[in-house]
Design an enzyme around this catalytic site. Structure first.
Site: not given
Ligand code: XLS
Ligand code: CA
Ligand code: CA
Length: 438
Positions: A101, A104
């Site tokens: 993501h 992240d």
């Protein structure tokens, strides 16, 4: 760059009789199964969020694991340390893909322009690390569920401004996916659902989600993204009801809005069981609709009603998974370990034990599924079970040439039909056990 997991050697295949906790017992990357090496049947991926970010915090307690990797959390130095740790981990395990993501990868700033600058910097670094390795991106996605602004969803939000913010994140995440050569782009409907219909315009929310996906497809194609878009179905959690409930629901949605040519399914085992289905059911529904794209390889706990994201251990499930995958001719995506260690398994060794367990469980599943196919008894049984549709009136039904009047006349002639042939479930289950343990 210094080694982070100093006590962990590169993980080798040592065979089923090995007692080495840091060795594969079944995953033998080069072993050829049905004409292809295991590593090609099983393009495994590391999930950035679980492996490099999640450190054990749950609703009742804080981190148990140290995922600082020697840097101060919340800094770009830490973002880079996570890249180093991730690449070392993948290289030691022979994992060739990763999934991410946006958030992240870097700490999110208040201003999206600054977040995007950080994302450019970290993906330059990831690209550098990719050079000279065979590690690639499997898929990217945008986290549109953690930040409080997404409390009512992203595509399904009631706020047009939040919708714009979601669009901006998708745009950037698509650009990063293209930059990293990703095979796919995932939409998991994190909060695309509702808590109560008393405050919800369901039709409008679903139409808005579809419009966002359409814009994403158009933009993705315009910047050279040739891979698949995926919906990852999940019935609930965090929302009480999520619109992408299961594969059948998601496929119907994609067809309704004309998105089915660009999208496939990313099926997660844990989400399947939360929806009240088996993992195999979700894979079969996707496959028969030509939409089996990728897999989030984990497992849930059937005694719990939430998403536990455990490393796969259940060989029955991976066998039936690989049975579906082999019959579908493989995946265009891969097997992403959307899985995390249990909170009390907090050491670096535990990370590797988790992946070894997952990779071995899928390797065993592959071997057993190939054996089931080569054995042929299941296939032969199913073929025979429907044989009445291969000739005579059954064939005309299958061809679409029969009429209701013709069938009714035949029924009147025969009086009462004989009972259908036995389903022989217990016999078939014995065949599966025989192949698994024989
Ligand atoms: C959460 C989901 C999520 C997706 C990616 O339940 O599994 O991690 O895979 O957003
Ligand atoms: Ca997932
Ligand atoms: Ca999950």
């Amino acid at each position: 760059m210094s080694e982070i997991f100093k006590n962990i050697p590169p993980i080798q295949y040592k065979g089923a009789n090995s007692t080495d906790p840091l060795a594969f017992k079944y995953y033998d990357a080069e072993r050829v199964v049905l004409g292809k090496p295991m590593k090609e049947h099983l393009p495994f991926a590391m999930a950035w969020w679980h492996n490099l970010c999640a450190a054990g915090t749950d609703m009742f307690g804080r981190d148990t694991a140290d995922k600082s990797f020697g840097a101060e959390k919340g800094t770009m130095a830490h973002a880079k340390a996570k890249v180093d740790a991730g690449f070392e981990c993948m290289q030691k395990l022979g994992i060739r893909y990763f999934c991410f993501h946006d958030v992240d990868l870097v700490p999110e700033a208040d201003d999206i322009k600054e977040t995007n600058r950080r994302l450019d910097e970290i993906t330059d670094y990831i690209l550098e690390k990719m050079q000279g390795t065979d590690i690639r991106c499997l898929w990217g996605t945008a986290n549109m569920f953690s930040n409080p602004r997404f409390m009512n969803g992203a595509g399904s939000t009631n706020s047009a401004d939040v919708y714009c913010f979601a669009a901006a994140q998708i745009k950037k995440a698509l650009e990063l996916t293209v930059k990293l050569g990703g095979r796919g782009y995932v939409f998991w409907g994190g909060r695309e659902g509702y808590e109560t219909l008393l405050n919800t315009d369901m039709k409008r929310e679903q139409e808005n989600i579809a419009r966002l996906m359409r814009m994403a497809v158009d933009y993705g194609r315009s910047i050279g993204f040739t891979g698949d878009f995926y919906i990852e179905p999940k019935p609930k959690e965090p929302m009480k009801h999520q619109y992408d409930f299961d594969a059948a629901t998601a496929i119907g949605f994609l067809r309704q809005y004309g998105l089915d040519k660009d999208f496939k399914m990313n099926i997660e085992a844990n989400h399947a069981t939360l929806a009240g289905h088996t993992f195999q059911h979700e894979l079969r529904v996707s496959a028969i609709n030509g939409m089996l794209g990728s897999i989030d390889a984990n497992q849930g706990d059937l005694l719990l009603g939430w998403d536990t994201d455990e490393f796969p251990q259940n060989v029955y499930d991976t066998t039936m998974c690989m049975y579906e995958v082999l019959k579908a001719g493989g995946l265009t995506g891969g097997f992403n370990f959307d899985a995390k260690n249990r909170r009390p398994s907090y050491t670096a060794e535990d990370i590797f034990h988790g992946f070894i367990l997952g990779m071995d469980t899928f390797a065993l599943g592959l071997l057993k599924a190939a054996a089931l196919i080569e054995d042929g008894r299941l296939d032969a049984f199913v073929k025979e079970r429907y044989a009445s549709f291969d000739e005579g009136v059954g064939k005309r039904i299958s061809d679409g040439t029969a009429t209701l009047e013709e069938l009714a006349a035949r029924a009147e002639e025969m009086g009462a039909p004989a009972l259908p042939s036995s389903g022989r479930q217990e016999y078939l289950q014995s065949i599966v056990n025989g192949i698994l343990f024989g």
